[in-house]
Design a protein around this motif. Structure first.
Motif, PDB file in Angstrom:
ATOM      1  N   SER A  24      20.489   3.802  -2.100  1.00  0.00           N
ATOM      2  CA  SER A  24      19.583   2.788  -2.657  1.00  0.00           C
ATOM      3  C   SER A  24      19.115   1.827  -1.571  1.00  0.00           C
ATOM      4  N   LEU A  25      20.041   1.447  -0.696  1.00  0.00           N
ATOM      5  CA  LEU A  25      19.672   0.511   0.365  1.00  0.00           C
ATOM      6  C   LEU A  25      18.767   1.173   1.398  1.00  0.00           C
ATOM      7  N   TYR A  26      19.072   2.416   1.745  1.00  0.00           N
ATOM      8  CA  TYR A  26      18.246   3.123   2.733  1.00  0.00           C
ATOM      9  C   TYR A  26      16.844   3.408   2.209  1.00  0.00           C
ATOM     10  N   SER A  27      16.723   3.580   0.894  1.00  0.00           N
ATOM     11  CA  SER A  27      15.390   3.870   0.344  1.00  0.00           C
ATOM     12  C   SER A  27      14.418   2.727   0.635  1.00  0.00           C
ATOM     13  N   PHE A  28      14.880   1.488   0.516  1.00  0.00           N
ATOM     14  CA  PHE A  28      14.010   0.349   0.820  1.00  0.00           C
ATOM     15  C   PHE A  28      13.866   0.134   2.321  1.00  0.00           C
ATOM     16  N   LEU A  29      14.987   0.347   3.024  1.00  0.00           N
ATOM     17  CA  LEU A  29      14.932   0.111   4.466  1.00  0.00           C
ATOM     18  C   LEU A  29      13.992   1.106   5.140  1.00  0.00           C
ATOM     19  N   VAL A  30      14.087   2.361   4.762  1.00  0.00           N
ATOM     20  CA  VAL A  30      13.313   3.417   5.440  1.00  0.00           C
ATOM     21  C   VAL A  30      11.864   3.423   4.977  1.00  0.00           C
ATOM     22  N   TRP A  31      11.663   3.400   3.667  1.00  0.00           N
ATOM     23  CA  TRP A  31      10.295   3.615   3.150  1.00  0.00           C
ATOM     24  C   TRP A  31       9.493   2.319   3.041  1.00  0.00           C
ATOM     25  N   TYR A  32      10.122   1.182   3.208  1.00  0.00           N
ATOM     26  CA  TYR A  32       9.338  -0.053   3.200  1.00  0.00           C
ATOM     27  C   TYR A  32       9.244  -0.666   4.595  1.00  0.00           C
ATOM     28  N   PHE A  33      10.356  -0.756   5.302  1.00  0.00           N
ATOM     29  CA  PHE A  33      10.341  -1.461   6.571  1.00  0.00           C
ATOM     30  C   PHE A  33      10.039  -0.559   7.772  1.00  0.00           C
ATOM     31  N   PHE A  34      10.450   0.705   7.727  1.00  0.00           N
ATOM     32  CA  PHE A  34      10.205   1.570   8.883  1.00  0.00           C
ATOM     33  C   PHE A  34       8.715   1.742   9.197  1.00  0.00           C
ATOM     34  N   PRO A  35       7.845   1.909   8.166  1.00  0.00           N
ATOM     35  CA  PRO A  35       6.403   2.020   8.497  1.00  0.00           C
ATOM     36  C   PRO A  35       5.851   0.794   9.223  1.00  0.00           C
ATOM     37  N   LYS A  36       6.356  -0.381   8.836  1.00  0.00           N
ATOM     38  CA  LYS A  36       5.897  -1.612   9.506  1.00  0.00           C
ATOM     39  C   LYS A  36       6.338  -1.609  10.972  1.00  0.00           C
ATOM     40  N   CYS A  37       7.597  -1.180  11.162  1.00  0.00           N
ATOM     41  CA  CYS A  37       8.112  -1.145  12.531  1.00  0.00           C
ATOM     42  C   CYS A  37       7.331  -0.129  13.375  1.00  0.00           C
ATOM     43  N   TYR A  38       6.970   0.978  12.734  1.00  0.00           N
ATOM     44  CA  TYR A  38       6.231   2.022  13.444  1.00  0.00           C
ATOM     45  C   TYR A  38       4.885   1.479  13.939  1.00  0.00           C
ATOM     46  N   ILE A  39       4.164   0.739  13.060  1.00  0.00           N
ATOM     47  CA  ILE A  39       2.874   0.180  13.470  1.00  0.00           C
ATOM     48  C   ILE A  39       3.055  -0.846  14.591  1.00  0.00           C
ATOM     49  N   ILE A  40       4.061  -1.709  14.427  1.00  0.00           N
ATOM     50  CA  ILE A  40       4.287  -2.750  15.436  1.00  0.00           C
ATOM     51  C   ILE A  40       4.597  -2.133  16.794  1.00  0.00           C
ATOM     52  N   PHE A  69       4.264   1.284  17.835  1.00  0.00           N
ATOM     53  CA  PHE A  69       3.487   2.403  18.378  1.00  0.00           C
ATOM     54  C   PHE A  69       1.971   2.303  18.133  1.00  0.00           C
ATOM     55  N   HIS A  70       1.537   1.414  17.229  1.00  0.00           N
ATOM     56  CA  HIS A  70       0.095   1.228  17.002  1.00  0.00           C
ATOM     57  C   HIS A  70      -0.229  -0.265  16.981  1.00  0.00           C
ATOM     58  N   PRO A  71      -0.083  -0.926  18.099  1.00  0.00           N
ATOM     59  CA  PRO A  71      -0.354  -2.373  18.123  1.00  0.00           C
ATOM     60  C   PRO A  71      -1.831  -2.693  17.843  1.00  0.00           C
ATOM     61  N   ASN A  72      -2.741  -1.699  18.034  1.00  0.00           N
ATOM     62  CA  ASN A  72      -4.155  -1.936  17.767  1.00  0.00           C
ATOM     63  C   ASN A  72      -4.422  -2.150  16.291  1.00  0.00           C
ATOM     64  N   LYS A  73      -3.519  -1.645  15.446  1.00  0.00           N
ATOM     65  CA  LYS A  73      -3.675  -1.831  14.002  1.00  0.00           C
ATOM     66  C   LYS A  73      -3.008  -3.121  13.530  1.00  0.00           C
ATOM     67  N   ASN A  74      -2.286  -3.755  14.427  1.00  0.00           N
ATOM     68  CA  ASN A  74      -1.595  -4.986  14.085  1.00  0.00           C
ATOM     69  C   ASN A  74      -2.385  -6.191  14.585  1.00  0.00           C
ATOM     70  N   THR A  75      -3.740  -6.193  14.238  1.00  0.00           N
ATOM     71  CA  THR A  75      -4.624  -7.298  14.670  1.00  0.00           C
ATOM     72  C   THR A  75      -5.344  -7.850  13.460  1.00  0.00           C
ATOM     73  N   GLN A  76      -5.830  -9.082  13.644  1.00  0.00           N
ATOM     74  CA  GLN A  76      -6.540  -9.738  12.549  1.00  0.00           C
ATOM     75  C   GLN A  76      -7.843  -9.026  12.245  1.00  0.00           C
ATOM     76  N   GLN A  77      -8.560  -8.582  13.302  1.00  0.00           N
ATOM     77  CA  GLN A  77      -9.835  -7.903  13.120  1.00  0.00           C
ATOM     78  C   GLN A  77      -9.669  -6.615  12.320  1.00  0.00           C
ATOM     79  N   HIS A  78      -8.617  -5.868  12.607  1.00  0.00           N
ATOM     80  CA  HIS A  78      -8.395  -4.595  11.896  1.00  0.00           C
ATOM     81  C   HIS A  78      -8.143  -4.842  10.406  1.00  0.00           C
TER      82      HIS A  78
END
Length: 820
Positions: free
Chosen positions: A779-795, A797-806
């Motif tokens: 139950s804990l991993y379900s939220f950690l992996v599927w909610y927080f991991f995507p955010k970490c991935y963008i931060i 590996f895709h910093p261009n998507k982590n901008t106000q303009q985007h």
């Protein structure tokens, strides 16, 4: 009282007989003159029970069947007296005589008794004992218990010692009624003990007891019944025997009851009728246990057809050879003689043993021979003490009274033929033993065992050749139950029973209670049909279990990841991704996920009251905060994009009063109160499950579902709200669509607990704790992996998507799509 009545019925005969009894006689085998006389009572002939006539009359014993064994005992008394008189040490200068009578009847032999207690035809009262006192200082006899009980009161009155050589009834030990009675034969209780030990030795449980009709036999029966009362031995059949017994029906009854062991506690003449009847009526293949009355019977063991009746074991005092007796018999000139028929007819002092040789007497049944020998010597030793004999002379000036001889008899302590002659306080012998005899194939008695009173019993079964196949015969009503079965008694006999297997969880202890299965302790178990309980295997999941190690490592990894993500989010706190994920609320959710994981550690090792509480408390409390945070986050997304335009005041109110923190606080407090109430009513506690497995005890925690229903329902309600709000926001801009992640996490959460609930129903072993810990961790991993991991991935590996303009571009595209 009965004995007194018998005596009074014949007192009228006294006057008519005494003048005949006082006629002078010359020396015979029945009488020997001496300074002091010993009376002798021997049943040399056997008189059947005589019907009462129409007038008083005495009995002529010599007209009845002759008993050789009793005649041999009479000769033992004669020999003993002669041996004592020839001794220069025992009674120097004093001669010992005897007056012997044939006591062939229980109730018709009183003339001889009166002769012994009278002087010159007169029976003197005690207060006139100095006048015309009888020269009889003691009496040897009689043979049977009934005879002894009949005549003993007459001797007890003046405390004349009566030393019997064969009467074994227990009542004779009571000094209140028989103060001057002693015996050189052991009371019945000892031979009954030997019978009991023989039955135990060969495991014979189903026996019959045949006994002589009379005091002797009835006493033996009572003693035997008391002896076996609390044992596994059952008395299948009993019957008293006399000269009128009808044997065929008795044998048929014994056969119908399948009795294979027969105790024959009878006198020798009764045993003759019994065994001859068994041979005649083809009553075969039994084990016969003979009493001392016929164990050494010479003729019976050579009877034609005796082998057909089975195996005969006898119990009797060991045969002790009396030195000089054979020579005495060979040299005796008065054997079977009497010189005065008239005197003999009245006094029953005729042996009537025509054609009897010395060899016949010597080879006759030696039963009770030593008892007679010891009785005579005991009286002589007592007289020795009374007359203060020593230094080759006795003090003949001392007036010897029977009660003085009695006092000396009670103190007897001398050695006779390697036997220490002593009497206990009841007048019973403290010397002697019993031997167990076997009637072998050639008609001889062979000693196969021995019993020393209350100290030693031994029987050599290898010397016994059993009838049939040569194996020890069995005798039982029901076969012994197999191990692990209890008995259920059938009828009145405890030896007749059915066998019932003891169910699982019980056992049978046949030594304590063979009739009831005993329940095992809670910590023990047993299979059906067990004779003992074994300790249950106590099972729980230790930290060393491989599954526990994996789960604990997963928990530690989760805690590490929450710290790492928190650090990452803190560094990128002002970026759009972190802000869209919830901003400061992310840190609250991550912290609560880490706190929830603490529950996992308490699912392992032996449960305690504290560990049972902490298995559920951290998860239920802090997971409520997590769900409340996701509820708030889902509601905010929907509110911004869909509700704000329609309800602008709601958005302003939400922003003004920090609605998200208010909702989370209310949810936390509500769940805390519910948990407090639930734990106050029925807190979780350690539980030992002994019903699931027969041989195991599963340790776990007991939870009252009713008391825990409040916190669980509240958690489920938050889950439903979260799912509703997140589903409403499924079509929002991609980078703002945390609702899709939340929805997916909730679906995984629901699926996880469905799987856990199903597995808990199908499997109830020790690994339920591991499944529960795994469900919490999943139950804990379900939220950690599927909610927080995507955010970490963008931060990362895709910093261009982590901008106000985007993010603004995505919102403009969503607005155009909606307007179209």
């Amino acid at each position: 009282m009965m004995c007194t009545k018998r005596v009074l019925a014949i007192l009228c005969l006294l006057g008519g007989f005494l003048h005949h009894l006082n006629e002078a006689v010359t020396s015979s085998e029945f009488r020997l003159d001496g300074d002091y006389l010993i009376g002798g009572l021997f049943d040399i002939h056997l008189a059947s029970k005589v019907l009462n006539g129409d007038r008083p009359e005495t009995i002529t014993c010599s007209s009845h069947p002759f008993i050789l064994t009793s005649y041999r005992r009479l000769q033992i008394m004669r020999f003993s007296t002669e041996q004592i008189n020839n001794s220069t040490n025992l009674l120097p200068g004093v001669t010992l005589g005897y007056e012997i009578f044939d006591h062939c009847s229980d109730t018709k032999n009183f003339p001889g008794i009166f002769k012994l207690i009278s002087a010159d035809g007169i029976v003197q009262p005690w207060d006139q004992s100095n006048v015309n006192v009888s020269k009889v200082i003691a009496v040897v006899g009689t043979y049977t218990s009934t005879e002894t009980l009949t005549v003993a009161p007459l001797f007890m009155t003046n405390l004349i010692p009566m030393v019997t050589y064969a009467a074994a009834s227990s009542v004779l030990s009571e000094k209140t009624y028989f103060p001057s009675f002693l015996r050189t034969v052991h009371p019945n209780k000892h031979i009954i003990e030997v019978f009991f030990y023989i039955l135990q030795k060969f495991n014979w449980r189903w026996v019959s007891f045949l006994y002589t009709d009379g005091d002797y036999g009835k006493d033996g029966l009572d003693l035997f019944q008391n002896m076996i009362k609390d044992t596994e031995i059952c008395l299948a059949y009993t019957k008293s025997l006399d000269e009128n017994t009808d044997y065929p029906p008795m044998f048929q009854q014994l056969e119908s009851q399948r009795v294979n062991v027969i105790i024959a506690f009878t006198l020798e003449w009764t045993a003759e009728d019994l065994i001859k009847g068994a041979i005649k009526h083809n009553f075969t293949n039994k084990v016969w246990i003979a009493g001392d009355g016929w164990s050494l019977h010479q003729k019976l063991r050579r009877e034609k057809g005796i082998r057909k009746i089975g195996t005969v074991l006898g119990v009797a005092e060991p045969v002790i050879t009396i030195p000089g007796f054979s020579d005495f018999i060979h040299s005796s000139k008065t054997l079977c003689q009497t010189e005065n028929p008239e005197q003999g007819r009245f006094c029953n002092q005729i042996s009537n043993c025509n054609n009897l040789t010395a060899e016949d007497v010597i080879n006759a049944d030696p039963s009770f021979s030593f008892s007679v020998y010891a009785a005579v010597y005991s009286i002589a030793k007592a007289l020795h003490a009374v007359l203060q004999c020593g230094d080759g002379r006795c003090n003949r000036t001392i007036p010897v009274k029977p009660h003085m001889v009695l006092a000396a008899l009670r103190k007897s302590n001398f050695t006779l033929l390697n036997q220490r002659i002593q009497f206990d306080k009841n007048g019973d012998p403290k010397f002697g033993s019993y031997s167990i005899f076997y009637w072998n194939q050639i008609g001889e008695t062979e000693e196969v065992g021995v019993y020393h009173f209350e100290s030693f019993f031994h029987i050599n079964r290898t010397k016994i050749q059993w009838h049939g196949n040569g194996e020890v015969p069995s005798s039982f009503c029901s076969k012994e139950c197999p191990a692990g079965f209890s008995k259920t008694q059938e009828g009145i006999y405890k030896c007749c029973f059915n066998c019932t297997i003891c169910p699982s969880g019980t056992y049978i202890n046949t030594t304590e209670d063979p009739y009831n299965c005993i329940s095992c302790k809670e910590t023990e178990w047993s299979d059906p049909g067990s004779t003992l309980c074994r300790l249950r295997l106590v099972e729980f999941i230790p930290f060393t279990d491989s599954g526990a190690i994996v789960i604990v490592m997963g928990t530690c990894t989760l805690m590490g990841l929450t710290v790492a993500i928190s650090v990452l989010f803190a560094i990128n706190y002002h970026t759009p991704v972190v802000r869209s994920a919830g901003g400061p609320m992310c840190f609250l959710i991550l912290g609560c996920l880490a706190l929830c994981s603490l529950s996992v550690f308490f699912y392992f090792d032996k449960p305690t009251s504290a560990s049972c509480v902490f298995r559920f408390l951290p998860f239920l409390l802090f997971f409520t905060v997590c769900l409340a945070g996701f509820v708030v986050r889902s509601f905010q997304i929907v509110c911004i994009f869909k509700i704000a335009a329609k309800f602008p005041k709601l958005l302003s109110w939400w922003m003004k009063y920090h609605g998200q923190w208010l909702v989370i606080s209310v949810a936390f407090v509500t769940q805390a109160v519910l948990l407090l109430i639930s734990y106050s009513i029925t807190p979780p506690k350690p539980y030992s499950d002994r019903l699931l497995y027969l041989d195991k005890t599963i340790l776990g925690c007991d939870i009252d579902l009713k008391s825990m229903s409040g916190p669980v329902i509240f958690l489920s309600l938050l889950c439903c709200l979260c799912f509703i709000f997140s589903y409403m926001a499924k079509d929002l801009p991609k980078n703002y669509n945390e609702a899709k992640s939340i929805t997916f996490c909730l679906m995984l959460l629901i699926l996880t607990w469905i799987i856990f609930a199903t597995s808990s129903i199908l499997y109830r072993g020790k690994y339920v704790s591991s499944f529960n810990a795994l469900a919490v961790l999943s139950s804990l991993y379900s939220f950690l992996v599927w909610y927080f991991f995507p955010k970490c991935y963008i931060i990362m590996f895709h910093p261009n998507k982590n901008t106000q303009q985007h993010f603004q571009c995505l919102i403009q595209n969503y607005t155009k799509t909606i307007s179209q």
